[in-house]
Structure formats: structure tokens, C-alpha cells
Design a protein around this motif. Structure first.
Motif, PDB file in Angstrom:
ATOM      1  N   ASN A 115       6.279 -14.457 -24.080  1.00  0.00           N
ATOM      2  CA  ASN A 115       6.394 -14.280 -22.827  1.00  0.00           C
ATOM      3  C   ASN A 115       5.316 -13.066 -22.265  1.00  0.00           C
ATOM      4  OD1 ASN A 115       7.451 -13.525 -20.180  1.00  0.00           O
ATOM      5  ND2 ASN A 115       9.110 -14.497 -20.694  1.00  0.00           N
ATOM      6  N   PRO A 116       4.719 -13.356 -21.172  1.00  0.00           N
ATOM      7  CA  PRO A 116       3.872 -12.220 -20.765  1.00  0.00           C
ATOM      8  C   PRO A 116       4.406 -10.979 -20.444  1.00  0.00           C
ATOM      9  CG  PRO A 116       3.919 -13.818 -19.185  1.00  0.00           C
ATOM     10  CD  PRO A 116       4.437 -14.335 -20.201  1.00  0.00           C
ATOM     11  N   GLY A 117       5.727 -10.821 -20.140  1.00  0.00           N
ATOM     12  CA  GLY A 117       6.719  -9.905 -19.862  1.00  0.00           C
ATOM     13  C   GLY A 117       7.304  -9.274 -20.970  1.00  0.00           C
ATOM     14  N   ASP A 118       6.728  -9.681 -22.302  1.00  0.00           N
ATOM     15  CA  ASP A 118       7.413  -8.813 -23.454  1.00  0.00           C
ATOM     16  C   ASP A 118       6.744  -7.546 -23.749  1.00  0.00           C
ATOM     17  OD1 ASP A 118       9.130 -11.096 -24.205  1.00  0.00           O
ATOM     18  OD2 ASP A 118       7.734 -12.045 -25.700  1.00  0.00           O
ATOM     19  N   LYS A 119       5.680  -7.148 -23.052  1.00  0.00           N
ATOM     20  CA  LYS A 119       5.018  -5.975 -23.089  1.00  0.00           C
ATOM     21  C   LYS A 119       5.708  -4.950 -22.005  1.00  0.00           C
ATOM     22  CE  LYS A 119       1.078  -7.137 -25.679  1.00  0.00           C
ATOM     23  NZ  LYS A 119       0.852  -8.630 -25.586  1.00  0.00           N
ATOM     24  N   PHE A 120       5.837  -3.730 -22.549  1.00  0.00           N
ATOM     25  CA  PHE A 120       6.072  -2.812 -21.639  1.00  0.00           C
ATOM     26  C   PHE A 120       5.735  -2.767 -20.183  1.00  0.00           C
ATOM     27  CE2 PHE A 120       7.073   1.572 -20.025  1.00  0.00           C
ATOM     28  CZ  PHE A 120       8.291   1.340 -20.155  1.00  0.00           C
ATOM     29  N   LEU A 121       4.448  -2.358 -20.129  1.00  0.00           N
ATOM     30  CA  LEU A 121       3.720  -2.272 -18.852  1.00  0.00           C
ATOM     31  C   LEU A 121       3.758  -3.552 -17.822  1.00  0.00           C
ATOM     32  CD1 LEU A 121       0.751   0.350 -19.757  1.00  0.00           C
ATOM     33  CD2 LEU A 121       3.294   0.916 -18.681  1.00  0.00           C
ATOM     34  N   PRO A 122       3.320  -4.807 -18.665  1.00  0.00           N
ATOM     35  CA  PRO A 122       3.389  -5.901 -17.624  1.00  0.00           C
ATOM     36  C   PRO A 122       4.960  -5.993 -17.446  1.00  0.00           C
ATOM     37  CG  PRO A 122       2.096  -6.454 -19.680  1.00  0.00           C
ATOM     38  CD  PRO A 122       2.513  -4.925 -19.993  1.00  0.00           C
ATOM     39  N   ALA A 123       5.806  -5.845 -18.193  1.00  0.00           N
ATOM     40  CA  ALA A 123       7.187  -5.951 -17.714  1.00  0.00           C
ATOM     41  C   ALA A 123       7.495  -5.262 -16.463  1.00  0.00           C
ATOM     42  CB  ALA A 123       8.334  -5.685 -18.784  1.00  0.00           C
ATOM     43  N   LEU A 124       6.947  -4.131 -16.463  1.00  0.00           N
ATOM     44  CA  LEU A 124       7.203  -3.114 -15.162  1.00  0.00           C
ATOM     45  C   LEU A 124       6.558  -3.666 -14.129  1.00  0.00           C
ATOM     46  CD1 LEU A 124       7.502   0.728 -16.015  1.00  0.00           C
ATOM     47  CD2 LEU A 124       9.353  -0.683 -14.607  1.00  0.00           C
ATOM     48  N   PHE A 125       5.110  -3.602 -14.237  1.00  0.00           N
ATOM     49  CA  PHE A 125       4.197  -3.601 -13.082  1.00  0.00           C
ATOM     50  C   PHE A 125       3.546  -5.001 -12.734  1.00  0.00           C
ATOM     51  CE2 PHE A 125       3.861   0.763 -14.918  1.00  0.00           C
ATOM     52  CZ  PHE A 125       4.419   1.310 -13.913  1.00  0.00           C
ATOM     53  N   LYS A 126       3.781  -5.985 -13.684  1.00  0.00           N
ATOM     54  CA  LYS A 126       3.290  -7.118 -13.351  1.00  0.00           C
ATOM     55  C   LYS A 126       4.456  -8.092 -13.191  1.00  0.00           C
ATOM     56  CE  LYS A 126      -1.371  -6.751 -14.941  1.00  0.00           C
ATOM     57  NZ  LYS A 126      -2.467  -7.188 -15.989  1.00  0.00           N
ATOM     58  N   ARG A 127       5.369  -7.864 -12.405  1.00  0.00           N
ATOM     59  CA  ARG A 127       6.420  -8.785 -12.637  1.00  0.00           C
ATOM     60  C   ARG A 127       6.081 -10.139 -11.950  1.00  0.00           C
ATOM     61  NH1 ARG A 127      11.080  -5.733 -13.359  1.00  0.00           N
ATOM     62  NH2 ARG A 127      12.628  -7.166 -12.787  1.00  0.00           N
ATOM     63  N   LYS A 128       5.316 -10.393 -11.039  1.00  0.00           N
ATOM     64  CA  LYS A 128       4.942 -11.840 -10.326  1.00  0.00           C
ATOM     65  C   LYS A 128       4.462 -12.580 -11.232  1.00  0.00           C
ATOM     66  CE  LYS A 128       4.460 -11.394  -5.504  1.00  0.00           C
ATOM     67  NZ  LYS A 128       4.082 -10.115  -5.303  1.00  0.00           N
ATOM     68  N   ASN A 129       3.634 -11.843 -12.315  1.00  0.00           N
ATOM     69  CA  ASN A 129       3.046 -12.752 -13.412  1.00  0.00           C
ATOM     70  C   ASN A 129       4.192 -13.398 -14.451  1.00  0.00           C
ATOM     71  OD1 ASN A 129       1.247 -13.495 -14.679  1.00  0.00           O
ATOM     72  ND2 ASN A 129       0.386 -11.548 -15.368  1.00  0.00           N
ATOM     73  N   TRP A 130       5.005 -12.546 -14.820  1.00  0.00           N
ATOM     74  CA  TRP A 130       5.989 -13.259 -15.852  1.00  0.00           C
ATOM     75  C   TRP A 130       7.232 -13.879 -14.992  1.00  0.00           C
ATOM     76  CZ3 TRP A 130      10.794 -11.164 -15.139  1.00  0.00           C
ATOM     77  CH2 TRP A 130      11.191  -9.791 -15.107  1.00  0.00           C
ATOM     78  N   LEU A 131       7.588 -13.554 -13.780  1.00  0.00           N
ATOM     79  CA  LEU A 131       8.630 -14.335 -13.220  1.00  0.00           C
ATOM     80  C   LEU A 131       8.187 -15.677 -12.980  1.00  0.00           C
ATOM     81  CD1 LEU A 131       9.630 -11.663 -10.283  1.00  0.00           C
ATOM     82  CD2 LEU A 131      11.144 -12.798 -12.193  1.00  0.00           C
ATOM     83  N   LYS A 132       6.881 -16.022 -12.675  1.00  0.00           N
ATOM     84  CA  LYS A 132       6.294 -17.281 -12.535  1.00  0.00           C
ATOM     85  C   LYS A 132       6.347 -18.083 -13.925  1.00  0.00           C
ATOM     86  CE  LYS A 132       2.195 -19.828 -11.361  1.00  0.00           C
ATOM     87  NZ  LYS A 132       2.485 -20.828 -12.268  1.00  0.00           N
ATOM     88  N   PHE A 133       6.115 -17.456 -14.833  1.00  0.00           N
ATOM     89  CA  PHE A 133       6.062 -17.934 -16.406  1.00  0.00           C
ATOM     90  C   PHE A 133       7.654 -18.063 -16.495  1.00  0.00           C
ATOM     91  CE2 PHE A 133       6.903 -17.435 -20.765  1.00  0.00           C
ATOM     92  CZ  PHE A 133       5.967 -18.373 -21.303  1.00  0.00           C
ATOM     93  N   GLU A 134       8.627 -17.316 -16.247  1.00  0.00           N
ATOM     94  CA  GLU A 134       9.991 -17.526 -16.461  1.00  0.00           C
ATOM     95  C   GLU A 134      10.488 -18.810 -15.793  1.00  0.00           C
ATOM     96  OE1 GLU A 134      12.871 -14.838 -17.524  1.00  0.00           O
ATOM     97  OE2 GLU A 134      11.272 -14.725 -18.812  1.00  0.00           O
ATOM     98  N   ASN A 135       9.970 -18.844 -14.516  1.00  0.00           N
ATOM     99  CA  ASN A 135      10.481 -20.255 -13.845  1.00  0.00           C
ATOM    100  C   ASN A 135      10.197 -21.557 -14.788  1.00  0.00           C
ATOM    101  OD1 ASN A 135      12.110 -19.981 -11.736  1.00  0.00           O
ATOM    102  ND2 ASN A 135      10.583 -19.195 -10.224  1.00  0.00           N
ATOM    103  N   ASP A 136       8.811 -21.622 -15.006  1.00  0.00           N
ATOM    104  CA  ASP A 136       8.584 -22.589 -15.676  1.00  0.00           C
ATOM    105  C   ASP A 136       9.251 -22.982 -16.807  1.00  0.00           C
ATOM    106  OD1 ASP A 136       6.715 -22.700 -13.727  1.00  0.00           O
ATOM    107  OD2 ASP A 136       4.766 -22.043 -14.844  1.00  0.00           O
ATOM    108  N   ILE A 137       9.482 -21.757 -17.753  1.00  0.00           N
ATOM    109  CA  ILE A 137       9.848 -22.000 -18.964  1.00  0.00           C
ATOM    110  C   ILE A 137      11.515 -22.204 -18.812  1.00  0.00           C
ATOM    111  CG2 ILE A 137      10.401 -19.454 -19.440  1.00  0.00           C
ATOM    112  CD1 ILE A 137       9.019 -21.942 -22.037  1.00  0.00           C
ATOM    113  N   ARG A 138      12.030 -21.785 -17.928  1.00  0.00           N
ATOM    114  CA  ARG A 138      13.490 -21.885 -17.658  1.00  0.00           C
ATOM    115  C   ARG A 138      13.903 -23.616 -17.521  1.00  0.00           C
ATOM    116  NH1 ARG A 138      14.716 -18.789 -13.165  1.00  0.00           N
ATOM    117  NH2 ARG A 138      14.719 -16.887 -14.632  1.00  0.00           N
TER     118      ARG A 138
END
Ligand SMILES: Nc1ncnc2c1ncn2[C@@H]1O[C@H](COP(=O)(O)OP(=O)(O)OP(=O)(O)O)[C@@H](O)[C@H]1O
Ligand SMILES: [Mg+2]
Lengths: 320, 254
Positions: free
Chosen positions: B107-130
């Protein structure tokens, strides 16, 4: 106590500073199952960095950044070897770290004033011509601003895929590594963040009290922080803050008792006994702490998180 | 294609005086679905543990896509594309069923900084994977439990969750350790149909420990038989069950 309001405000300020410490331990222990028994070491280092820098006339913001960096780096350096060993070694390493740091500070007078400590630390915000009470309120605003910032940073992190990895490490390290997560790397990062946050709290503490000395940083501070997390509810950041309020409030009120009650025993002992009873009662009747961990899907964006927190606090106030 | 995806070369693993895996050599073809059978304690799970880096073999080598992987950490082996599900379900108790699934995906949000600052990025990924996760939960009859703490599942459901977690990560090869133990027979057969679908549609190689041989027949391309830490037979399922050694040590004793 001359002015009960002052006493109360002072307690509120303390609870805020300890709230930050409690949140940081919750990040380490509550979410990642890292038992850090050296919290006081990072708190102390943060306080001393701020004190020394302040005596060199640097402003609070610079001191804080330095405190965060130094404690973060020390967190990494001490956890790197300890995390490679078994879990118990982490606990022992961290307890030792606290004691060693204190010994260094006590004995190296040139560095940090030895047993006398450092005094005359300038407060973060200096506005001339204010009364003592007004200055106290400004302090509280500063402390709570930082507390709230720490709270939201932690909330955003634990409610993200990163937080999911941390909880996986807490539940089952083998599953985390089976599914590609470098457990060691995550633990070091969590340690760095938790330590940096404790360092920041230390800096706040130093500028609030205005003086630091080694006797302020006994292992009992670590245990107080642990009590806050255990009582408030591990893996619940609001719980961690609530725990800070409870422990602080409890310690203060039991200290006050001695002024009003004529007891046949030393009030300090009484406080220790009452604290023990409090912990046992909560652990017995509510092992998950006062506020339980919420096991549910996380809300995506920040405003949704804030909204759900708001509802949570509201319903909690209504119930009690 | 005849290229092997996974090769084990003379693997040995001892526990004190006990030789759990005693010189196992085998090779698994890319895109195959392969069974591994053998009596209790014959070393099947230990072999899986070696292949996925949980144990370091005392001697021998493992190659995955021609690359040597023995000695690597489990998380490094995952990133090579090899994933496994455990015999005893390892469920993350204080996490939702859905989170138990999602943990297996990069998951792109598995890393610390993207988890904090690139939420849009992984939220979209989360939606698909969910959505993909919900699909697989529905197939396994777990969709109602999607948001409950996994600790509340029954033993059989935990087993299903354990398989689902491996399937959703879409690696190039999955090791499954008795995936259908404790699962009702009808669903067990459906699960094997699902494995075939995955194998065909996504070109995933499967290596499956199974005690119920009748489940393997008709589904797998090849079977290996293990006994006392050694591979004693391998081949087409029909041939293997007629092999005298196999009947003696395994089928005969059932
Ligand atoms: N960590 C361990 N420590 C000591 N002995 C072990 C360990 N793991 C496995 N063994 C032993 O190694 C042997 C092989 O065990 P293994 O779990 O690989 O068998 P298995 O083929 O998977 O059996 P089953 O079909 O019952 O799952 C057994 O005798 C077991 O007791
Ligand atoms: Mg087994």
C-alpha cells in the motif's frame, strides 16, 4: 495553597505536558506493543537541551526543534541494538538509559549544572507587563496547542495504512513480515517518533517550570506515564489524554489531602497506596482501560476524523 | 512453459536430534497448481517455513525465479512475489476482518511520510483494494463480518480469512498449508475451484498442503508426497495414489 485557581491551572498545565508523553507512549506501546520503560530519559534530554539552549539565549522554537531532533536520534541509536535482541532487552536497555543519562547530568557539572541543575530558563512566550495568572494562561494555551497537534498527528498516523501495519506488528510480528513489512524498520521509526515527542514535552516542561535538575527525572516519571496509558486505555489517544488528567488530578488531590486531614501516616506513602489502589481497580474492572480501543474501519479524511472525535467526546460527556 | 518458479535443493532442517526436513529437492513449474501430501509430522509445514524464510535451512538452497532466497527475511521474500498462508490461522485479533485482509497488500500509505502527507494518494488505493477485498469476503461468506473484530470469528471462519489474506495479495506464487482443514466439504470444493480460477486468470502458481487427497484429484497438476522429511514420490495425482510406497506410508494408514 494560597490561590486554589492557580493550583488548578498549574495542574492543567502539567496534565497537558504529561498528555503529550502519554500519547507518545501510547504510540509506542498501545499501537506497536513496544514497551518503552525509558520514557523519562527522553523527557529529561528534551528538557535539558531546551534549558542549555535557552541559557545560550536561543528562542524556544529553535530549542524545541533541536530537542526533537536530538531525542529522535538518541531514540534511534538506543533502539537499533535493543530491538535486534529479545523484547525484554528493550525494557532493560531503556530503564538503564534513563539512569545513565541522569548520572551523566549529575556528574558533568560543566554540561548541565550537575546536581544543581539549570535555572532561569526563559518561557517560550514573553509578553511584558502581564500578571502571573495571565502568563499561566498563555502557557496553558501553548501547551495545549502542542498537545492537540501531537494528538492529531498520532490520530492521522494510526488511522492510515501505516497504523494498520503498526497494529499488525502488535498482534503478530510474523504476519507483518510474511506480508512484506520490515518489522524492524517500523519499530525504529515508531521509537524515533515517540522519543521525539517526549523530547518536545521535556522542552515544554523546562520552559514552563523555568528550572531543571536531575531529581525531577526519577524513574517514577516513567511509571506515571505508563499508568496514564494503562488507565486511559491503550490504543486510544483520547484515553491516553484522559489518563494523564486522571493521574495528575489524582496525585494532586491526594497531596492536598494532607493539608486537610490529620492522618497518622506520611501523606507521600498514602499517595503511593491510593495510586496503587486506583490502578488495581481499573485494571480489575476495565482491563482495556477507561476508553477502549475502537476496532472499526477508519474514516478517511482529517475533517471526518475531527467530526467523529467530536461526537465521541460529546457522547462521553453526556454519559458521565 | 517449463521454467521452474520455485526450486528447493537438498534442504535439511534439524530440531535438536530430530531431522524434520531431510534432503528435500523439488521443483515447481510456473503456473502449476501442485499438492503436497504426507502423514502428520512428515515435515510439510517445516518445508514451508524454510521456503518463506521463517527458518534458515541447516543446509541446502532455495531458488525463486532463479534467484537464491534462502537466508532472506520473510518480508524480503514477500517482495520477490512468494506468499504463504499458515496452517494454524494467525488472525490479528484486535483488528477488523477487513483490516486483516488489507494488511497483505503493498500500500502506498505503508510508509510514514506518505501516510501523513499523501492521504489522497492512498485513500484512492484503499477504495479500490477494499472492493476487491469485499468481493473475496463475499465469496467466502464473510462479508457480514467485514467490520467486526476478527477475534469474534469462529475457528473455521478464521481459517477462511487466513486463505483470503494470501489470495488478495496477488503474488506470483502462494503456499497454502491445509487451506480447507475445518472447512465444510462443499465450500472446500468451491475453494479449490477458486484456486483454479486464480491460477488460470492471474497466472499464480499454487503449492498446497492437503490431507484430503480426494480434494486434490482433478484440481492439481502434480502431487509431491513427503514422509519423514523426505519426498518419497511425485507425479500426476492418479499415479501417485497408486504408488505402492505412498499406499504403505500414507493412504494405507488412513
Ligand atoms: N519449532 C519446532 N521445534 C521443534 N520441533 C519442531 C518444530 N517445528 C516442527 N517440529 C517437528 O518437526 C516435525 C515436522 O513437523 P511439521 O510441522 O513440519 O509436520 P507436518 O508435516 O506439517 O505435519 P501436520 O500434517 O501434522 O501439519 C515434527 O516432528 C515436529 O514435532
Ligand atoms: Mg503442518
Amino acid at each position: 495553597m494560597a490561590d486554589p485557581l492557580m493550583y488548578l491551572l498549574d495542574a492543567v498545565a502539567y496534565a497537558g505536558i504529561f498528555g503529550i508523553l502519554s500519547i507518545s507512549l501510547n504510540f509506542e506501546y498501545g499501537y506497536t506493543n513496544l514497551a518503552n520503560f525509558g520514557k523519562v530519559a527522553f523527557f529529561m534530554i528534551g528538557a535539558y537541551v531546551t534549558a542549555i539552549m535557552s541559557s545560550l539565549k536561543y528562542p524556544f522554537i529553535v530549542n524545541s526543534i533541536l530537542a526533537i531532533l536530538i531525542t529522535g536520534v538518541i531514540g534511534v541509536l538506543t533502539s537499533l541494538p535493543a530491538l535486534r535482541l529479545k523484547e525484554d532487552f528493550l525494557a532493560i536497555t531503556m530503564i538503564t538509559l534513563g539512569e545513565v543519562m541522569k548520572l551523566i547530568i549529575k556528574n558533568e557539572e560543566w554540561l548541565a549544572g550537575g546536581v544543581w541543575g539549570i535555572s532561569g530558563i526563559a518561557p517560550a512566550i514573553v509578553i511584558p507587563g502581564l500578571t502571573f495568572r495571565e502568563r499561566l494562561i498563555i502557557q496553558i494555551a501553548l501547551i495545549y496547542g502542542i498537545l492537540i497537534a501531537c494528538y492529531f498527528i498520532c490520530e492521522l498516523i494510526v488511522k492510515s495504512p501505516y497504523g494498520r501495519v503498526l497494529k499488525t506488528i502488535r498482534e503478530d510480528e510474523l504476519i507483518a513480515s510474511t506480508y512484506g513489512k520490515n518489522v524492524f524498520k517500523y519499530k525504529v521509526q515508531v521509537f524515533a517518533v515517540g522519543s521525539a515527542m517526549s523530547g518536545l514535552a521535556g522542552g515544554l516542561f523546562a520552559q514552563y517550570i523555568g528550572t531543571v535538575n536531575p531529581y525531577m527525572f526519577e524513574p517514577t516519571v516513567t511509571f506515571a506515564i505508563w499508568m496514564m496509558v494503562i488507565l486511559g486505555g491503550p490504543a486510544n489517544n483520547l484515553g491516553a489524554i484522559l489518563g494523564a488528567f486522571m493521574v495528575e488530578g489524582f496525585q494532586r488531590s491526594s497531596r492536598l489531602l494532607k493539608d486537610y486531614l490529620n492522618l497518622p501516616l506520611d501523606p507521600v506513602n498514602l499517595q503511593v497506596m491510593l495510586t496503587a489502589i486506583l490502578v488495581i481497580t481499573v485494571v480489575f474492572y476495565r482491563p482495556q482501560g477507561l476508553l477502549k480501543e475502537k476496532i472499526k474501519p477508519y474514516e478517511g479524511s482529517l475533517h471526518k476524523i475531527i467530526a467523529s472525535k467530536f461526537m465521541e467526546v460529546k457522547s462521553w460527556i453526556r454519559r458521565s | 512453459m517449463d521454467t521452474p518458479i520455485l526450486t528447493a535443493d537438498s534442504l535439511v532442517k534439524k530440531f535438536g536430534g530430530l531431522i524434520a526436513v531431510n534432503g528435500v529437492t523439488l521443483s515447481i513449474k510456473k503456473g502449476d497448481m501442485v499438492g503436497l501430501i504426507g502423514p502428520n509430522g512428515s515435515g510439510k509445514t517445516t518445508l514451508f517455513n524454510i521456503l518463506t524464510g521463517v527458518y534458515k535451512p541447516d543446509s541446502g538452497k532455495v531458488f525463486f525465479n532463479r534467484e537464491r532466497i534462502d537466508g532472506l527475511q520473510p518480508h524480503q521474500i514477500y517482495h520477490k512475489g512468494l506468499v504463504r498462508a499458515f496452517q494454524m490461522p494467525r488472525i490479528l485479533q484486535r483488528m477488523t476482518v477487513l483490516d486483516n485482509l488489507l494488511i497483505s497488500v503493498k500500500n502506498p500509505g505503508d510508509k510514514f511520510l506518505p501516510a501523513l502527507f499523501k492521504r489522497k494518494n492512498w485513500l484512492k488505493f484503499e477504495n479500490d483494494i477494499r472492493n476487491k477485498a469485499l468481493e473475496i469476503l463475499e465469496f467466502l461468506g464473510l462479508e457480514k463480518h467485514c467490520y467486526v473484530p476478527a477475534a469474534e470469528l469462529s475457528g473455521g471462519q478464521m481459517k477462511l480469512l487466513e486463505i483470503a489474506r494470501a489470495l488478495i495479495s496477488e503474488p506470483s506464487m502462494i503456499l497454502l498449508d491445509e487451506p480447507t482443514a475445518g472447512v465444510n466439504p462443499v465450500l472446500a470444493n468451491d475453494i479449490y475451484m477458486k484456486f483454479r480460477e486464480i491460477k488460470k486468470n492471474m497466472d499464480i502458481t499454487l503449492f498446497i498442503v492437503e490431507h484430503r487427497i480426494e480434494l486434490l484429484i482433478g484440481h492439481v497438476d502434480k502431487v509431491h508426497v513427503m514422509h519423514q522429511g523426505k519426498i518419497i514420490a511425485e507425479g500426476k495425482p492418479d499415479d501417485v495414489i497408486n504408488n505402492e510406497d505412498v499406499i504403505k506410508v500414507y493412504l494405507g494408514s488412513v
